[in-house]
Design a protein around this motif. Sequence first.
Motif, PDB file in Angstrom:
ATOM      1  N   THR A 264      12.302   9.277 -11.023  1.00  0.00           N
ATOM      2  CA  THR A 264      11.673   8.041 -10.561  1.00  0.00           C
ATOM      3  C   THR A 264      12.391   7.537  -9.323  1.00  0.00           C
ATOM      4  O   THR A 264      13.609   7.701  -9.173  1.00  0.00           O
ATOM      5  CB  THR A 264      11.720   6.959 -11.648  1.00  0.00           C
ATOM      6  N   THR A 265      11.610   6.955  -8.430  1.00  0.00           N
ATOM      7  CA  THR A 265      12.171   6.407  -7.201  1.00  0.00           C
ATOM      8  C   THR A 265      11.419   5.134  -6.854  1.00  0.00           C
ATOM      9  O   THR A 265      10.582   4.662  -7.631  1.00  0.00           O
ATOM     10  CB  THR A 265      12.087   7.443  -6.060  1.00  0.00           C
ATOM     11  N   ASP A 266      11.703   4.576  -5.691  1.00  0.00           N
ATOM     12  CA  ASP A 266      11.108   3.299  -5.312  1.00  0.00           C
ATOM     13  C   ASP A 266       9.614   3.438  -5.037  1.00  0.00           C
ATOM     14  O   ASP A 266       9.108   4.528  -4.738  1.00  0.00           O
ATOM     15  CB  ASP A 266      11.797   2.747  -4.060  1.00  0.00           C
ATOM     16  N   ARG A 267       8.950   2.308  -5.095  1.00  0.00           N
ATOM     17  CA  ARG A 267       7.534   2.268  -4.735  1.00  0.00           C
ATOM     18  C   ARG A 267       7.319   2.732  -3.302  1.00  0.00           C
ATOM     19  O   ARG A 267       8.196   2.586  -2.447  1.00  0.00           O
ATOM     20  CB  ARG A 267       6.984   0.841  -4.833  1.00  0.00           C
ATOM     21  N   ARG A 268       6.126   3.260  -3.049  1.00  0.00           N
ATOM     22  CA  ARG A 268       5.710   3.515  -1.680  1.00  0.00           C
ATOM     23  C   ARG A 268       4.948   2.291  -1.174  1.00  0.00           C
ATOM     24  O   ARG A 268       4.160   1.707  -1.923  1.00  0.00           O
ATOM     25  CB  ARG A 268       4.807   4.743  -1.596  1.00  0.00           C
ATOM     26  N   PRO A 269       5.151   1.898   0.072  1.00  0.00           N
ATOM     27  CA  PRO A 269       4.420   0.744   0.602  1.00  0.00           C
ATOM     28  C   PRO A 269       2.909   0.976   0.531  1.00  0.00           C
ATOM     29  O   PRO A 269       2.419   2.054   0.866  1.00  0.00           O
ATOM     30  CB  PRO A 269       4.894   0.646   2.062  1.00  0.00           C
ATOM     31  N   GLY A 270       2.179  -0.039   0.083  1.00  0.00           N
ATOM     32  CA  GLY A 270       0.723   0.016   0.140  1.00  0.00           C
ATOM     33  C   GLY A 270       0.039   0.637  -1.046  1.00  0.00           C
ATOM     34  O   GLY A 270      -1.184   0.778  -1.039  1.00  0.00           O
ATOM     35  N   ASP A 271       0.778   1.034  -2.075  1.00  0.00           N
ATOM     36  CA  ASP A 271       0.138   1.606  -3.259  1.00  0.00           C
ATOM     37  C   ASP A 271      -0.354   0.493  -4.186  1.00  0.00           C
ATOM     38  O   ASP A 271       0.469  -0.251  -4.734  1.00  0.00           O
ATOM     39  CB  ASP A 271       1.121   2.498  -4.035  1.00  0.00           C
ATOM     40  N   PRO A 272      -1.664   0.351  -4.394  1.00  0.00           N
ATOM     41  CA  PRO A 272      -2.132  -0.642  -5.360  1.00  0.00           C
ATOM     42  C   PRO A 272      -1.761  -0.222  -6.777  1.00  0.00           C
ATOM     43  O   PRO A 272      -1.666   0.971  -7.081  1.00  0.00           O
ATOM     44  CB  PRO A 272      -3.648  -0.660  -5.167  1.00  0.00           C
ATOM     45  N   ALA A 273      -1.562  -1.198  -7.647  1.00  0.00           N
ATOM     46  CA  ALA A 273      -1.196  -0.892  -9.026  1.00  0.00           C
ATOM     47  C   ALA A 273      -2.278  -0.091  -9.718  1.00  0.00           C
ATOM     48  O   ALA A 273      -1.992   0.827 -10.492  1.00  0.00           O
ATOM     49  CB  ALA A 273      -0.908  -2.182  -9.793  1.00  0.00           C
ATOM     50  N   ALA A 274      -3.525  -0.437  -9.450  1.00  0.00           N
ATOM     51  CA  ALA A 274      -4.643   0.271 -10.080  1.00  0.00           C
ATOM     52  C   ALA A 274      -5.793   0.377  -9.092  1.00  0.00           C
ATOM     53  O   ALA A 274      -6.014  -0.529  -8.277  1.00  0.00           O
ATOM     54  CB  ALA A 274      -5.094  -0.447 -11.339  1.00  0.00           C
ATOM     55  N   LEU A 275      -6.508   1.487  -9.160  1.00  0.00           N
ATOM     56  CA  LEU A 275      -7.687   1.690  -8.319  1.00  0.00           C
ATOM     57  C   LEU A 275      -8.679   2.525  -9.118  1.00  0.00           C
ATOM     58  O   LEU A 275      -8.533   3.740  -9.254  1.00  0.00           O
ATOM     59  CB  LEU A 275      -7.308   2.390  -7.019  1.00  0.00           C
ATOM     60  N   VAL A 276      -9.656   1.854  -9.687  1.00  0.00           N
ATOM     61  CA  VAL A 276     -10.641   2.488 -10.561  1.00  0.00           C
ATOM     62  C   VAL A 276     -12.037   2.124 -10.064  1.00  0.00           C
ATOM     63  O   VAL A 276     -12.294   0.970  -9.701  1.00  0.00           O
ATOM     64  CB  VAL A 276     -10.461   2.032 -12.025  1.00  0.00           C
ATOM     65  N   ALA A 277     -12.934   3.083 -10.045  1.00  0.00           N
ATOM     66  CA  ALA A 277     -14.273   2.884  -9.510  1.00  0.00           C
ATOM     67  C   ALA A 277     -15.189   2.193 -10.505  1.00  0.00           C
ATOM     68  O   ALA A 277     -15.195   2.520 -11.691  1.00  0.00           O
ATOM     69  CB  ALA A 277     -14.886   4.236  -9.130  1.00  0.00           C
ATOM     70  N   ALA A 278     -15.979   1.268  -9.983  1.00  0.00           N
ATOM     71  CA  ALA A 278     -17.191   0.867 -10.690  1.00  0.00           C
ATOM     72  C   ALA A 278     -18.232   1.918 -10.330  1.00  0.00           C
ATOM     73  O   ALA A 278     -18.624   2.049  -9.168  1.00  0.00           O
ATOM     74  CB  ALA A 278     -17.634  -0.520 -10.256  1.00  0.00           C
ATOM     75  N   ALA A 279     -18.646   2.722 -11.299  1.00  0.00           N
ATOM     76  CA  ALA A 279     -19.403   3.944 -10.995  1.00  0.00           C
ATOM     77  C   ALA A 279     -20.867   3.866 -11.406  1.00  0.00           C
ATOM     78  O   ALA A 279     -21.532   4.896 -11.499  1.00  0.00           O
ATOM     79  CB  ALA A 279     -18.736   5.132 -11.679  1.00  0.00           C
TER      80      ALA A 279
END
Length: 330
Positions: free
Chosen positions: A278-293
């Motif tokens: 495990t390492t630090d977060r990457r800038p700009g990664d949203p916690a969740a990204l799930v499609a309304a499909a």
Amino acid sequence: MTVLVTGGAGYIGSHMVLALVDRGEDVVVLDDLSTGFDWAVRPPAELVVADVGDIETVGGLIESRGIDAIIHFAGSIVVPDSVADPLGYYLNNTVKSRALIEAAVKGGVKRFIFSSTAAVYGMPQVNPVGEDAALDPISPYGSSKLMTEAMLRDTAFALDFNYVALRYFNVAGADPKGRSGQSTPRATHLIKVACEAALGKRPRLEVYGTDYDTPDGTCIRDYIHVSDLARAHVLALDHLRAKDENLVMNCGYGRGFSVLEVIDAVKRASNVDFEVRTTDRRPGDPAALVAAAGRIRDALGWAPERDDLDLIVTDALNWERHLMTRAKGA
């Protein structure tokens, strides 16, 4: 009628070509092979090695091959690279897309399918995220794709021209028949990287951030099998041939898996307990990204056939083994 597939020697594009050839379409692939592979273009599809931004070349193909539709995959896709090289991304993804659209209009091609991305949403406040959510990309990659969507919208408003823009979530897996898969050496997609770690092609796998507001603290993403995605494009092509209607739709399954859940799936499929750090977060990664499909299912009648994380991982792992065998025989 012939379909022009730009970037058809790449990961998603090669699966599109397979889907078209499997149903008897005439296909011409335009690819500069900067990240694609000539062997990924399966006959009887024709490969033309050239730049998608070359209007004269594209115009000549439209005229000589009787192109009636364009499916546009060519472009750059690595988000961190886009931050480091924004002008390069705006050139490859926006400027060259504009040239391709111009060639299509000049050549009388009225049907255009565009490979867009969920990155146009940026950091969504609500998941699943629908097509009507705020468009606020946080990377030049997302912005470059959104600009092309705008060009398509405005062109369709002004001229006899129709398009479908498909916003991909996280594409993974490989052709179940073993004909194609993700082959790019510098690929950053989690499932491919985890499969490489399981097979010893990487010393370890790094997890970027374990303190997100999710059940296990790692990012959640909606993973769609590349073959299901290719079939969505086939249905989009049928739609454009039947109707003068423009569509913008998400491509995902409507549910997500965390980074740790994906890693567990790869370990199960490979039976290898590879090292994870495990390492630090990457800038700009949203916690969740799930499609309304729901829109793509309603508009195109699309129904996924490989909506199973273990199946996606198994197909990806099988392809990674194939690449290792191919490298040994080279």
